[in-house]
Design an enzyme around this catalytic site. Structure first.
Site, mmCIF file in Angstrom:
data_model
loop_
_atom_site.group_PDB
_atom_site.id
_atom_site.type_symbol
_atom_site.label_atom_id
_atom_site.label_comp_id
_atom_site.label_asym_id
_atom_site.label_seq_id
_atom_site.Cartn_x
_atom_site.Cartn_y
_atom_site.Cartn_z
ATOM 1 N N LYS A 15 -2.136 20.237 26.646
ATOM 2 C CA LYS A 15 -2.967 20.661 25.514
ATOM 3 C C LYS A 15 -3.105 19.556 24.468
ATOM 4 O O LYS A 15 -4.162 19.421 23.857
ATOM 5 C CB LYS A 15 -2.462 21.980 24.910
ATOM 6 N N ARG A 122 8.574 13.229 31.476
ATOM 7 C CA ARG A 122 7.684 12.697 30.439
ATOM 8 C C ARG A 122 8.301 11.527 29.668
ATOM 9 O O ARG A 122 9.476 11.570 29.296
ATOM 10 C CB ARG A 122 7.348 13.831 29.470
ATOM 11 N N ARG A 166 12.862 25.677 25.038
ATOM 12 C CA ARG A 166 11.470 25.615 24.594
ATOM 13 C C ARG A 166 10.582 26.464 25.493
ATOM 14 O O ARG A 166 9.672 27.143 25.016
ATOM 15 C CB ARG A 166 10.993 24.158 24.565
HETATM 16 P P1 AMP Z 1 5.892 20.069 20.579
HETATM 17 O O1 AMP Z 1 5.717 18.606 20.330
HETATM 18 O O2 AMP Z 1 4.622 20.850 20.397
HETATM 19 O O3 AMP Z 1 6.582 20.365 21.878
HETATM 20 O O4 AMP Z 1 6.875 20.611 19.420
HETATM 21 C C1 AMP Z 1 8.169 20.077 19.270
HETATM 22 C C2 AMP Z 1 9.006 20.983 18.421
HETATM 23 O O5 AMP Z 1 8.451 21.083 17.090
HETATM 24 C C3 AMP Z 1 9.127 22.421 18.888
HETATM 25 O O6 AMP Z 1 10.088 22.580 19.910
HETATM 26 C C4 AMP Z 1 9.520 23.135 17.596
HETATM 27 O O7 AMP Z 1 10.873 22.866 17.262
HETATM 28 C C5 AMP Z 1 8.653 22.408 16.575
HETATM 29 N N1 AMP Z 1 7.325 23.052 16.423
HETATM 30 C C6 AMP Z 1 6.137 22.574 16.878
HETATM 31 N N2 AMP Z 1 5.131 23.411 16.569
HETATM 32 C C7 AMP Z 1 5.706 24.457 15.915
HETATM 33 C C8 AMP Z 1 5.200 25.662 15.327
HETATM 34 N N3 AMP Z 1 3.900 25.985 15.363
HETATM 35 N N4 AMP Z 1 6.095 26.498 14.733
HETATM 36 C C9 AMP Z 1 7.393 26.208 14.677
HETATM 37 N N5 AMP Z 1 7.942 25.092 15.204
HETATM 38 C C10 AMP Z 1 7.110 24.222 15.803
#
Ligand code: AMP
Length: 210
Positions: A15, A122, A166
């Site tokens: 995404k 990754r 996650r």
């Molecule tokens: P991502 O890079 O999208 O995998 O996000 C990495 C981490 O950032 C996640 O595992 C959460 O700890 C935090 N995070 C990202 N987006 C959100 C969100 N919308 N709400 C809360 N925590 C978030």
């Protein structure tokens, strides 16, 4: 109210890549909350200190932190936004609907086992943020970004225990948003197994139709 396009999907569904491509095509700002949070950590801010261990463990950051970062980043910017990694809970989805005119929600559909396999290999560029994969999309030179020459690293939250957390958080908190947006007639589901180029074309065609 600004326009918003949302990308939903399990970790590793691509995404972020599609959100960035679309934002470039239509001149919207691409907002990835994970990146905004990691930026706070590397800048050593108070917010960064608050969320550092939360991110490492693969848990969700508090809503008020997420909403605050979005408000600051989007104040006085751009006509519209492409969100990826937001919303991740029903509460965040309600916030989004109250503050933005949501025009499209793309759900990139990917099996859990495939998602885990993708995240496990990754590697990310420390300078420009481009993603590579040890097996599926390796860089030409080991450890070096093809695009900018930056060093590639494995994200701290791509450790096996954080990946499990996650992915679990995705099914417990985020998956429900698929039906939330479906019920509003906004959801477009795309197969995440298609190539980056194929998905980009499908999305652009859809946007032109809209
Ligand atoms: P991502 O890079 O999208 O995998 O996000 C990495 C981490 O950032 C996640 O595992 C959460 O700890 C935090 N995070 C990202 N987006 C959100 C969100 N919308 N709400 C809360 N925590 C978030």
């Amino acid at each position: 109210m600004k326009d918003a396009i949302v990308f939903l999907g399990i970790q590793g569904s691509g995404k972020g890549t599609q959100a960035e491509l679309l934002a470039q095509h239509i001149g919207f700002l691409h907002v990835n909350i994970g990146d905004l949070l990691r930026e706070q950590v590397s800048l050593g801010t108070e917010i960064g200190a608050e969320v550092k261990s939360i991110i490492q463990k693969g848990e969700l950051a508090p809503d008020e932190v997420v909403f605050g970062l979005i408000d600051t980043r989007l104040e006085a910017c751009c006509d519209g936004v492409v969100f990826d990694g937001f919303p991740r809970t029903l509460f965040q989805a309600e916030f989004l609907m109250h503050h933005y005119r949501v025009t499209r929600v793309y759900y990139l559909d990917l099996k859990k086992s495939e998602a885990i396999q993708r995240i496990q290999g990754r590697i990310v560029c420390s300078q420009c943020g481009t993603n590579f994969h040890l097996r599926n999309h390796p860089p030409q030179k080991k450890g070096i970004c093809d695009l900018c020459g930056g060093k590639l690293f494995t994200r701290g939250d791509d450790s096996p225990s954080a990946i499990q957390k996650r992915v679990a958080a995705f099914y417990e908190e985020t998956f429900i948003l698929k039906s939330f947006f479906e019920n509003k007639g906004m959801l477009i589901t795309l197969p995440a197994t298609k190539s980056i180029k194929e998905l980009e074309t499908m999305i652009l065609e859809d946007i032109k139709l809209g």
